[in-house]
Design an enzyme around this catalytic site. Structure first.
Site, PDB file in Angstrom:
ATOM      1  N   THR A  30       0.684  -1.196   0.161  1.00 28.73           N
ATOM      2  CA  THR A  30      -0.146  -0.074  -0.022  1.00 28.73           C
ATOM      3  C   THR A  30       0.997   1.275   0.061  1.00 28.73           C
ATOM      4  OG1 THR A  30      -1.824  -1.236   1.059  1.00 28.73           O
ATOM      5  CG2 THR A  30      -1.718   1.335   1.163  1.00 28.73           C
ATOM      6  N   SER A  89       5.149  -7.041  -1.898  1.00 24.31           N
ATOM      7  CA  SER A  89       4.461  -7.209  -0.974  1.00 24.31           C
ATOM      8  C   SER A  89       5.083  -8.504  -0.048  1.00 24.31           C
ATOM      9  CB  SER A  89       2.933  -6.794  -0.552  1.00 24.31           C
ATOM     10  OG  SER A  89       2.878  -7.101   0.950  1.00 24.31           O
ATOM     11  N   ALA A  90       5.816  -8.650   0.967  1.00 26.61           N
ATOM     12  CA  ALA A  90       6.581  -9.617   1.677  1.00 26.61           C
ATOM     13  C   ALA A  90       5.534 -10.732   1.875  1.00 26.61           C
ATOM     14  CB  ALA A  90       7.269  -9.207   2.726  1.00 26.61           C
ATOM     15  N   HIS A  91       4.164 -10.334   2.575  1.00 23.93           N
ATOM     16  CA  HIS A  91       3.304 -11.135   3.062  1.00 23.93           C
ATOM     17  C   HIS A  91       2.492 -12.235   1.989  1.00 23.93           C
ATOM     18  CE1 HIS A  91      -0.870  -9.102   3.083  1.00 23.93           C
ATOM     19  NE2 HIS A  91      -0.027  -7.964   3.212  1.00 23.93           N
ATOM     20  N   CYS A 136      -9.678  -7.390   0.824  1.00 30.36           N
ATOM     21  CA  CYS A 136      -9.904  -5.970   1.292  1.00 30.36           C
ATOM     22  C   CYS A 136     -11.135  -5.443   1.353  1.00 30.36           C
ATOM     23  CB  CYS A 136      -8.715  -5.157   0.425  1.00 30.36           C
ATOM     24  SG  CYS A 136      -7.215  -5.743   0.514  1.00 30.36           S
TER      25      CYS A 136
HETATM   26  N1  PMP Z   1      -1.620  -4.737  -4.299  1.00 33.26           N
HETATM   27  C1  PMP Z   1      -2.235  -5.804  -4.553  1.00 33.26           C
HETATM   28  C2  PMP Z   1      -2.645  -6.568  -5.823  1.00 33.26           C
HETATM   29  C3  PMP Z   1      -2.638  -6.565  -3.366  1.00 33.26           C
HETATM   30  O1  PMP Z   1      -3.439  -7.867  -3.421  1.00 33.26           O
HETATM   31  C4  PMP Z   1      -2.397  -6.096  -2.019  1.00 33.26           C
HETATM   32  C5  PMP Z   1      -2.857  -6.711  -0.664  1.00 33.26           C
HETATM   33  N2  PMP Z   1      -4.137  -7.114  -0.596  1.00 33.26           N
HETATM   34  C6  PMP Z   1      -1.692  -4.648  -2.118  1.00 33.26           C
HETATM   35  C7  PMP Z   1      -1.374  -4.144  -2.997  1.00 33.26           C
HETATM   36  C8  PMP Z   1      -1.417  -3.851  -0.661  1.00 33.26           C
HETATM   37  O2  PMP Z   1      -0.475  -4.752  -0.126  1.00 33.26           O
HETATM   38  P1  PMP Z   1      -0.130  -4.548   1.508  1.00 33.26           P
HETATM   39  O3  PMP Z   1      -1.034  -5.555   2.203  1.00 33.26           O
HETATM   40  O4  PMP Z   1       1.185  -4.957   1.591  1.00 33.26           O
HETATM   41  O5  PMP Z   1      -0.170  -3.045   1.901  1.00 33.26           O
END
Ligand code: PMP
Length: 387
Positions: free
Chosen positions: A69, A204-206, A329
């Site tokens: 994000t 994103s690491a997770h 989300c």
């Molecule tokens: N971009 C995409 C395509 C995602 O799926 C997500 C997470 N849902 C994000 C960005 C945001 O990542 P983060 O959770 O690390 O903020």
């Protein structure tokens, strides 16, 4: 529990947990010159190297962030507020084109920047019914109007796994002198990525089995960029603040696990394909979104007509199966997914969408448990309808 929601978060890999636990014992600030500081710095540089290799970037192109994000917001604001110099003239970005299927962190940041930046034109690019960017619409949009353009298109979609034609998009952008931001969050580790095609790329690491709250922005050489967090001179002043040492260590370990590519991808593809085959055999009315487009090997976005997506998530949870309804989300909201809407899926069917996403620790039992639970749910829904 049968966890099949890796596109929301992929559980922490043991190697990441170990790397993080080690980093937490170092106790030095990576900017400090003493031995503890140097030990912390070594961990960061090792991770930077692995994350860069994951996308074919150079390690000095990696900026560590608090997640994708932040990376997306940083790329967009950094590019729009930054200036390129051509000769001795500053050149600013005056047009921002964003695909309709981007993650909300791109869509909302772009929208807000457009509202706050005088003279910035904002356009949403359409996708086909299969969920692939309409490259002809991009070509036409790039040709019309004047000014430098920034285009944001993800490498693969987080809801349905549909892979976007980044090489072709990159070619169109380069021909038009436009810059390209690629959100590679869902794609990373599941397909080959080439940073040479992009100007900005986010991770994103997770989503790869690393920790939450750890991400990266890759910055091409010489691209416009204005830092958003200022203060200390960490990360060459491009993103001030003491680095998240354990988060970065975990991210690096996740990148190394993915780079080792020990057949994980092929194994996961087998689970997903088997899941879809069994689902369709048991429930012939089941629909798989984006099925005709190239897709990531781990994602299945399906709908059982007449069974609401929100109900599915709850019913499956009671069976010990974790999946998500559309994008996690936006779960909890009954509004249909913006991705399915952009693909022209009608609201009733979009409302029935569920996302099953496999990952590094998924098993055939997990895939079978989702199918079994969906079959029971479908039978109950049809019995109720018949009563
Ligand atoms: N971009 C995409 C395509 C995602 O799926 C997500 C997470 N849902 C994000 C960005 C945001 O990542 P983060 O959770 O690390 O903020």
């Amino acid at each position: 529990m049968h966890y099949c929601d890796h596109n929301a978060t992929s559980p922490l890999r043991p190697a990441c947990r170990d790397a993080m636990a080690h980093a937490l014992t170092i106790g030095g600030n990576p900017s400090a010159v003493h031995a503890a500081g140097r030990a912390a710095r070594a961990v960061i540089e090792d991770a930077r190297d692995a994350v860069a290799r994951l996308v074919g970037a150079k390690s000095d192109q990696v900026i560590f962030t608090s997640g994708a994000t932040e990376s997306n917001a940083l790329a967009l604001a950094g590019a729009i507020e930054g200036a390129l110099t051509e000769g001795d003239k500053p050149v600013r970005i005056t047009r921002l084109f964003v695909s309709a299927i981007e993650h909300s962190s791109v869509l909302k940041s772009a929208q807000r920047l457009a509202e706050r930046t005088a003279g910035l034109r904002f356009e949403i690019l359409p996708v086909t019914a299969d969920g692939v960017l309409d490259t002809e619409a991009l070509r036409v949009a790039l040709r019309e109007g004047k000014g430098r353009t920034l285009v944001a298109v993800m490498a693969a979609n987080n809801e349905n796994g549909v892979i976007q034609p980044v090489a072709e998009i990159s070619r169109l952008c380069r021909e038009a002198g436009a810059l390209l931001l690629v959100d590679a969050v869902t794609a990373a580790g599941k397909m080959e990525l080439d940073f040479a095609l992009c100007d900005y790329l986010t991770l994103s690491a997770h989503k790869m089995g690393g920790p939450q709250g750890s991400g990266a922005l890759m910055l091409g050489d010489g691209v416009p960029f204005a830092p958003q967090l200022v203060g200390g001179s960490q990360q060459k002043g491009l993103r001030a603040g003491s680095e998240n040492l354990s988060g970065i260590a975990g991210f690096g370990a996740a990148a190394k696990a993915v780079l080792a590519n020990d057949g994980e991808r092929a194994r996961i593809a087998g689970l997903r394909d088997d899941f879809e085959k069994k689902l369709k055999a048991a429930i012939p009315g089941a629909v798989v979104f984006g099925e005709n487009a190239p897709r990531l090997p781990n994602t299945s976005n399906a709908a059982l007509p007449g069974v609401s997506g929100e109900n599915i998530v709850i019913a499956l949870d009671l069976d010990g199966v974790a999946v998500s309804s559309g994008s996690s989300c936006s779960s909890g909201k009954i509004t249909p997914s913006h991705v399915l809407s952009a693909m022209g899926v009608d609201a009733a069917l979009a409302g029935a969408a569920l996302r099953v996403s496999f990952g590094w620790n998924s098993t055939a039992q997990d895939a079978d448990a989702v199918v079994a639970s969906l079959i029971r749910l479908n039978q109950r829904a049809h019995q109720r309808a018949a009563e």
